[in-house]
Design a protein around this motif. Structure first.
Motif, short mmCIF file in Angstrom:
data_model
loop_
_atom_site.label_atom_id
_atom_site.label_comp_id
_atom_site.label_asym_id
_atom_site.label_seq_id
_atom_site.Cartn_x
_atom_site.Cartn_y
_atom_site.Cartn_z
N ASN A 15 50.58 -10.40 75.00
CA ASN A 15 49.97 -10.84 75.49
C ASN A 15 49.02 -9.39 76.56
O ASN A 15 49.07 -10.16 77.82
CB ASN A 15 49.93 -11.70 76.67
N PRO A 16 47.95 -8.50 75.33
CA PRO A 16 48.02 -7.61 76.48
C PRO A 16 46.45 -8.73 77.22
O PRO A 16 45.99 -9.42 76.78
CB PRO A 16 46.47 -7.08 75.17
N THR A 17 46.14 -7.77 78.10
CA THR A 17 45.27 -8.20 78.97
C THR A 17 43.50 -7.66 79.17
O THR A 17 43.55 -6.78 77.95
CB THR A 17 45.09 -7.85 80.31
N VAL A 18 42.69 -7.99 79.68
CA VAL A 18 41.56 -7.61 79.34
C VAL A 18 41.02 -6.44 79.84
O VAL A 18 40.58 -5.66 79.34
CB VAL A 18 40.26 -8.61 79.96
N ASN A 19 41.69 -6.09 80.56
CA ASN A 19 42.31 -4.30 80.95
C ASN A 19 42.95 -3.68 79.89
O ASN A 19 41.74 -2.75 79.91
CB ASN A 19 42.97 -4.14 82.41
N ASP A 20 43.15 -3.78 79.24
CA ASP A 20 44.30 -3.60 78.31
C ASP A 20 42.43 -2.90 76.98
O ASP A 20 43.04 -1.81 76.31
CB ASP A 20 45.37 -3.38 77.71
N VAL A 21 42.05 -4.12 76.91
CA VAL A 21 41.15 -3.70 76.22
C VAL A 21 40.16 -2.73 76.68
O VAL A 21 39.47 -2.28 75.76
CB VAL A 21 40.24 -5.03 75.55
N ALA A 22 39.62 -3.10 77.76
CA ALA A 22 38.84 -2.30 78.22
C ALA A 22 38.94 -0.99 78.30
O ALA A 22 37.70 -0.01 77.95
CB ALA A 22 38.80 -2.39 79.86
N ILE A 29 40.36 -5.18 70.50
CA ILE A 29 40.74 -6.43 71.03
C ILE A 29 41.17 -6.64 69.21
O ILE A 29 43.25 -7.70 69.68
CB ILE A 29 39.63 -7.37 70.51
N ASP A 30 40.47 -6.21 68.43
CA ASP A 30 42.47 -6.43 66.94
C ASP A 30 42.83 -5.70 66.95
O ASP A 30 44.43 -6.09 66.60
CB ASP A 30 41.23 -5.84 65.34
N THR A 31 43.38 -4.20 67.48
CA THR A 31 44.40 -3.60 67.01
C THR A 31 44.78 -3.71 68.41
O THR A 31 46.47 -4.02 68.55
CB THR A 31 43.59 -1.53 67.89
N LEU A 32 45.12 -4.20 69.47
CA LEU A 32 46.11 -4.60 70.56
C LEU A 32 46.28 -6.02 70.51
O LEU A 32 47.15 -6.70 71.04
CB LEU A 32 45.40 -4.92 72.00
N GLY A 33 45.75 -6.82 69.52
CA GLY A 33 45.60 -8.43 69.20
C GLY A 33 46.20 -9.40 70.10
O GLY A 33 46.82 -9.99 70.95
N TYR A 34 44.86 -9.13 71.40
CA TYR A 34 43.92 -9.61 72.43
C TYR A 34 42.93 -10.61 72.31
O TYR A 34 42.59 -10.40 71.03
CB TYR A 34 43.72 -8.68 73.27
N ALA A 35 43.79 -12.03 72.45
CA ALA A 35 42.90 -13.37 72.42
C ALA A 35 42.91 -13.63 73.48
O ALA A 35 43.92 -13.94 74.22
CB ALA A 35 43.99 -13.94 71.57
N PRO A 36 41.55 -13.84 74.36
CA PRO A 36 41.26 -13.78 75.25
C PRO A 36 41.85 -16.00 75.87
O PRO A 36 41.62 -16.89 75.12
CB PRO A 36 40.11 -13.98 75.80
N ASN A 37 42.63 -16.05 76.71
CA ASN A 37 43.13 -17.11 76.88
C ASN A 37 41.81 -18.12 77.94
O ASN A 37 41.12 -17.39 78.69
CB ASN A 37 44.34 -17.24 78.31
N PHE A 38 43.34 -18.95 78.15
CA PHE A 38 41.59 -20.32 78.31
C PHE A 38 41.31 -19.89 79.99
O PHE A 38 40.13 -19.60 80.60
CB PHE A 38 41.72 -21.35 78.86
#
Lengths: 341, 341
Positions: free
Chosen positions: A6-13, A45-54
């Motif tokens: 579960n990567p976070t929005v910070n990881d993506v940023a 987002i794709d590389t990290l497999g990030y899916a924003p959760n609710f």
């Protein structure tokens, strides 16, 4: 949601070299983001497999850019064309449409409304007005913008984009009566819980009464919306004595079934029996002869409903209902009533 | 999700006089809850206007009981019947299907896959194998069970429920060639990015080569899947000199358009030109004459895909792919090739 890394929005940023706010914009309002930035963030987002959760979404934005649509069926083209128009309009506005089908079951529709709200739908497209007060209360309490399509009634408080099913069917019935038809057969969907079907039936009765006919002059079969059911229902009407001189159908799909029934019984259309439909979907033009029907502006209805949903969601203001016009399309399946033997 | 009053699962439990665990069960596995308990909890949920949010769901259950399906279009009946079967099977298992349409656009499909995962889809139904490695990586990284339908290829690692499009089209083409046809017209969807269309085209070439014909004997038109486009594409083929003796179409919808084009050109089917379709959807039987086509078991495919998705989600095990059979249906639109003047 299933577990997994579960990567976070910070990881993506960090990966994209942008701020978390920019990541949120890419997710919630991609249309306002520079294309190259959007590409970079999407790649991360794709590389990290990030899916924003609710939870993250709730923090990131009030909007999920997801609009739900619940239709009675996906099985025939009645709603498909309008939905495709809704989907294109929403996509152009950066929103995704999620559709579910209730199979004409009010319980399932209620369940699906709850599910779409739970899945974070910003707004909902509903077909027809008729549903339980509980569900309307639920939508009002949750402040979920919703638009009713495929139906219009001036006395209805809910925003709607539709047409007057009763007046449209009355107009078609008047043409039919003008061709001398007096023994009328109607193949309709179940009227209970379906205000479109009810109003088309009432519109037919309006025209019949104005012509001095009564309910006794109408033979009616209720069935479900598919060609095979239309064939069976029309067969039942066409084997009655005296035989109706016209079979009016609740939609073009049922009318296509009625055409098969007539052919199977060796009856030629329109010489022995006339047949009419409703909707003017593509199937009307591939029948031989082509189908007399009521043209419903499905694409326009879909576009207007989508615009209304977007405006209600973005401005949180109530929209005015829109009534669209329909048109009787006279084609080969409606002819003069045969002289009774 | 929009703001509004936000009652908690505890409020619902208190109002219904049950435990929060029972409330969770009512939301996540209604099928295991006593009907009267379910009714009581649902009443409380409606009264309070409670909509479980993702955070609560994540705590309440690994599953959201939501399955996503992304199809290339909702506009015609090709996918509709299979989807309706998926939806009924999922509903019976207490899950809701959310559908989105990509309009045959890989970018939009990728966006919708991301959206459905973000909305908490437990599992995804996808059409055909052909999509970017990034998207497959995304699904694998997120551990989202997914099944490919409408296509089957033994060499594909992804679980699939489908049929051999290439072998099916080859079988139809062999019948067509057996009727003496040598100048073949093909109306197909764009083959790029559409493995079903590619394989149907290859299957036709297989049969032609086996009969000693080559690509020069094939006139081809690529178009989009709707009746009007099928009509235009068939018109272009039928006005060539020499004229093809048969128009083979990538699906029944295009074939219905080809029937209109033939009628408009004063050509009778099958005397002047034969026409074939693919899918055997209802429109095939309402055409006059009825359409020679390939029967695809859409309902069975939908049921099997739904079962596979449910099993993969619940047992988190990979499923074996299923290949379904197809059948050539000979009807009135295919006849002997006319003798060349």
């Amino acid at each position: 949601m299933r577990s997994g890394t579960n990567p976070t929005v910070n990881d993506v940023a960090t990966a994209a070299g942008v701020s978390t706010a920019t990541v949120s914009r890419c997710i919630n309002s991609p249309e306002v983001v520079q294309p190259d930035t959007l590409r970079r963030v999407r790649a991360a987002i794709d590389t990290l497999g990030y899916a924003p959760n609710f939870g993250a979404r709730a923090l990131a934005a009030k909007r999920t850019n997801t609009v739900g649509a619940i239709v009675p069926t996906l099985e025939n083209a009645i709603f498909a064309r309008g939905l495709e128009a809704v989907q294109r309009e929403l996509a152009a506005a950066g929103s995704t449409m999620l559709v579910s089908s209730s199979s004409y079951d009010p319980e399932q529709e209620a369940e699906q409304i709850r599910t779409l709200v739970a899945r974070g739908a910003d707004a909902l497209l509903l077909i027809g007005f008729e549903r339980s007060a509980e569900i309307y209360d639920f939508l009002d309490r949750r402040k979920i913008p919703h638009v009713v399509a495929w139906a219009f009634a001036p006395d209805q408080p809910r925003p709607a984009v539709g047409f007057d099913n009763r007046a449209a069917m009355r107009a078609l019935a008047e043409k039919t009566l003008a061709f001398g038809h007096r023994r009328i057969g109607l193949v309709t969907a179940q009227r209970e819980g379906n205000d479109r079907a009810q109003n088309r039936w009432l519109g037919l009765l309006d025209a019949m009464r104005a012509a001095g006919l009564g309910e006794d002059d109408l033979s009616l079969q209720e069935t479900v919306y598919d060609i095979e059911s239309g064939r069976a229902a029309a067969h039942a009407l066409l084997t009655r004595d005296p035989r109706p001189t016209v079979i009016m159908c609740g939609n073009d799909v049922l009318a296509a079934g009625a055409m098969i029934a007539a052919r199977e019984l060796g009856l030629s259309v329109p010489e022995d029996v006339s047949i009419t439909g409703f909707d003017d979907i593509e199937i009307a033009r591939v029948l031989t002869p082509q189908l007399t029907t009521v043209h419903v502006p499905h694409r326009e209805m879909g576009r207007r409903a989508a615009r209304m949903l977007i405006d209600m969601r973005d401005d949180a203001t109530a929209a005015d209902s829109v009534e669209l016009g329909t048109e009787v399309i006279l084609r080969g399946t409606l002819g003069p009533a045969p002289v009774t033997p």
